[in-house]
Design an enzyme around this catalytic site. Structure first.
Site, PDB file in Angstrom:
ATOM      1  N   ARG A  90     -30.293 -30.678  26.419  1.00  0.00           N
ATOM      2  CA  ARG A  90     -30.330 -30.721  25.014  1.00  0.00           C
ATOM      3  C   ARG A  90     -29.337 -29.712  24.414  1.00  0.00           C
ATOM      4  O   ARG A  90     -28.887 -29.950  23.161  1.00  0.00           O
ATOM      5  CB  ARG A  90     -31.824 -30.411  24.549  1.00  0.00           C
ATOM      6  CG  ARG A  90     -31.869 -30.254  23.243  1.00  0.00           C
ATOM      7  CD  ARG A  90     -33.622 -30.030  22.765  1.00  0.00           C
ATOM      8  NE  ARG A  90     -33.848 -29.789  21.249  1.00  0.00           N
ATOM      9  CZ  ARG A  90     -34.102 -30.644  20.380  1.00  0.00           C
ATOM     10  NH1 ARG A  90     -33.711 -32.033  20.894  1.00  0.00           N
ATOM     11  NH2 ARG A  90     -34.291 -30.432  19.333  1.00  0.00           N
TER      12      ARG A  90
ATOM     13  N   LYS B 140     -42.102 -31.502  20.026  1.00  0.00           N
ATOM     14  CA  LYS B 140     -42.606 -30.278  20.420  1.00  0.00           C
ATOM     15  C   LYS B 140     -43.334 -29.385  19.212  1.00  0.00           C
ATOM     16  O   LYS B 140     -44.281 -28.731  19.477  1.00  0.00           O
ATOM     17  CB  LYS B 140     -41.210 -29.310  20.510  1.00  0.00           C
ATOM     18  CG  LYS B 140     -41.767 -27.873  21.142  1.00  0.00           C
ATOM     19  CD  LYS B 140     -40.505 -27.136  21.343  1.00  0.00           C
ATOM     20  CE  LYS B 140     -40.599 -25.513  21.812  1.00  0.00           C
ATOM     21  NZ  LYS B 140     -39.442 -24.855  22.033  1.00  0.00           N
TER      22      LYS B 140
ATOM     23  N   TYR C  37     -25.481 -22.934  17.541  1.00  0.00           N
ATOM     24  CA  TYR C  37     -24.249 -23.823  18.115  1.00  0.00           C
ATOM     25  C   TYR C  37     -23.165 -23.794  16.920  1.00  0.00           C
ATOM     26  O   TYR C  37     -22.123 -24.609  17.508  1.00  0.00           O
ATOM     27  CB  TYR C  37     -24.840 -25.434  18.205  1.00  0.00           C
ATOM     28  CG  TYR C  37     -26.128 -25.477  19.082  1.00  0.00           C
ATOM     29  CD1 TYR C  37     -25.990 -25.301  20.565  1.00  0.00           C
ATOM     30  CD2 TYR C  37     -27.376 -25.369  18.452  1.00  0.00           C
ATOM     31  CE1 TYR C  37     -26.851 -25.480  21.375  1.00  0.00           C
ATOM     32  CE2 TYR C  37     -28.374 -25.627  19.411  1.00  0.00           C
ATOM     33  CZ  TYR C  37     -28.365 -25.706  20.858  1.00  0.00           C
ATOM     34  OH  TYR C  37     -29.636 -25.550  21.687  1.00  0.00           O
TER      35      TYR C  37
ATOM     36  N   HIS D  18     -33.937 -28.588  30.293  1.00  0.00           N
ATOM     37  CA  HIS D  18     -33.498 -28.325  28.815  1.00  0.00           C
ATOM     38  C   HIS D  18     -32.122 -28.018  28.436  1.00  0.00           C
ATOM     39  O   HIS D  18     -31.772 -28.160  27.118  1.00  0.00           O
ATOM     40  CB  HIS D  18     -34.653 -27.323  28.319  1.00  0.00           C
ATOM     41  CG  HIS D  18     -34.931 -27.366  26.881  1.00  0.00           C
ATOM     42  ND1 HIS D  18     -35.633 -28.229  25.994  1.00  0.00           N
ATOM     43  CD2 HIS D  18     -34.552 -26.459  25.847  1.00  0.00           C
ATOM     44  CE1 HIS D  18     -35.531 -27.959  24.795  1.00  0.00           C
ATOM     45  NE2 HIS D  18     -34.882 -26.766  24.791  1.00  0.00           N
TER      46      HIS D  18
ATOM     47  N   TRP E   1     -34.969 -30.194  14.208  1.00  0.00           N
ATOM     48  CA  TRP E   1     -35.303 -28.597  13.955  1.00  0.00           C
ATOM     49  C   TRP E   1     -35.902 -28.526  12.671  1.00  0.00           C
ATOM     50  O   TRP E   1     -35.175 -29.064  11.727  1.00  0.00           O
ATOM     51  CB  TRP E   1     -34.221 -27.722  14.407  1.00  0.00           C
ATOM     52  CG  TRP E   1     -33.850 -27.668  15.808  1.00  0.00           C
ATOM     53  CD1 TRP E   1     -34.581 -26.950  16.740  1.00  0.00           C
ATOM     54  CD2 TRP E   1     -32.725 -28.191  16.454  1.00  0.00           C
ATOM     55  NE1 TRP E   1     -33.915 -27.053  17.921  1.00  0.00           N
ATOM     56  CE2 TRP E   1     -32.734 -27.804  17.822  1.00  0.00           C
ATOM     57  CE3 TRP E   1     -31.691 -29.099  16.232  1.00  0.00           C
ATOM     58  CZ2 TRP E   1     -31.897 -28.136  18.512  1.00  0.00           C
ATOM     59  CZ3 TRP E   1     -30.430 -29.423  16.906  1.00  0.00           C
ATOM     60  CH2 TRP E   1     -30.846 -28.551  18.467  1.00  0.00           C
TER      61      TRP E   1
END
Length: 353
Positions: free
Chosen positions: A283, A220, A315, A280, A306
């Site tokens: 994920r 991405k 998270y 998504h 990331w």
């Protein structure tokens, strides 16, 4: 003679055209969109005037929102979501299409908020528009030096962050209703946290089962990264070997070129009674399972590819191992906790029961 003055007529157009080299060296060749010679000459004079002010007096011309949009979209043309960017620009056109950048202020931004909220849009939807406005204005100000200042664009409060993830039982139920090709993709997503496009674009030449690693080139953020493969991911890939010479995941012997949230996905989600589940969200499920199993945020950041901790911190709430000692301090019957007493509160006991 007409060309010497900078304006002329073309045989294939009813409008006057401009063809002139300005004082700053730029050559302008464009339609004036008018049939009036006087109006065409007025436009030409304005172009010459603005070019002179910019070249010799250092006064910047007043650029329009539409000019900024055109340059922004040309710069972002390689983005995967460029069509979404174009749709948002068209959505903003009624509010900003006729304005110059210097005319966009806080009141104009608020009109966008009011107009979109009046249509029944949620704050999250309005914020997508505001974020695009902020991005274009910042580029016009900092990168292109088109404006001396820009308004501060704040996003609306009240946006609810999506927090959808599956339990182990829900994941098993989803897999039960997935066709074989989709079940393999879902298992791989739950094992690696890869995005849909990363999975469908994965090629065998980028997979090393002996070293238990896959290398992604269609990420991405555009940065290639390696993905460690656990036993679940390796088992999935071994089951897909021999089905296609190039791509790891296929359907009926052909690469998957469509979005994965198609009829097969929607049918499986409906039969599994999982509501508004998106692909998504797998994920998010993978990341949540990692945190619940004790994976640190720094480890998760590297695993998920990331660039910043901000996307991983969402998270953090799933990992509580580092708080276990603190939580146990007030357990019933626990002894030996010494409490330091401040002289301002002499009536408080000196030790905890």
């Amino acid at each position: 003679m007409a060309r010497e003055t900078g304006i002329h007529r073309r045989g294939d157009s009813p409008f006057w055209w401009i063809d002139v080299v300005l004082s700053d060296g730029r050559r302008i060749r464009q339609s004036t969109r008018t049939k009036s010679r006087a109006e065409a000459e007025a436009l030409l004079l304005k172009l010459k005037h603005d070019a002179f002010r910019e070249a010799h007096l250092g006064i910047k011309p007043k650029r329009t929102w539409q000019e900024a949009v055109i340059r922004y979209l040309s710069i972002k043309a390689c983005l995967r979501d460029i069509d979404k960017q174009r749709r948002l620009c068209r959505k903003l056109d009624p509010y900003l299409g006729k304005l110059r950048l210097n005319d966009i202020n806080g009141d104009v931004i608020w009109k966008i908020c009011e107009g979109e909220l009046r249509k029944g849009n949620m704050p999250a939807t309005v914020n997508r528009c505001l974020a695009l406005v902020r991005s274009i204005l910042r580029m016009a100000h900092y990168d292109w030096q088109w404006t001396e200042s820009i308004p501060k664009v704040r996003l609306l409060p009240g946006e609810v962050e999506r927090d959808r993830w599956l339990s182990r039982e829900e994941a098993d139920r989803l897999l039960m209703f997935c066709p074989p090709h989709l079940a393999a993709i879902v298992r791989f997503a739950l094992a690696t946290g890869c995005r849909a496009r990363e999975i469908t674009g994965l090629e065998w030449e980028r997979v090393d089962l002996q070293r238990e690693t896959a290398w992604l080139d269609q990420t991405k953020n555009g940065t290639p990264r390696g993905v460690p493969l656990n036993r679940d991911a390796i088992a999935v890939l071994k089951g897909e070997r021999g089905k296609h010479p190039q791509f790891c995941f296929t359907f009926r012997g052909k690469p998957i070129r469509y979005e994965l949230t198609n009829t097969a996905w929607q049918t499986a989600v409906r039969k599994a009674e999982l509501g508004d589940l998106r692909f998504h969200d797998l994920r998010h499920t993978w990341a949540s399972w990692h945190r619940q199993s004790g994976t640190s945020c720094d480890e998760l950041k590297e695993l998920g590819g990331w660039k910043t901790r901000s996307m991983v911190d969402r998270y953090a709430k799933f990992g509580t191992e580092h708080l276990a000692a603190a939580a146990s301090r007030i357990e019933t019957g626990r002894k030996g906790n010494v409490v330091l007493i401040s002289p301002r509160f002499p009536h408080v006991g000196k030790t905890a029961a």
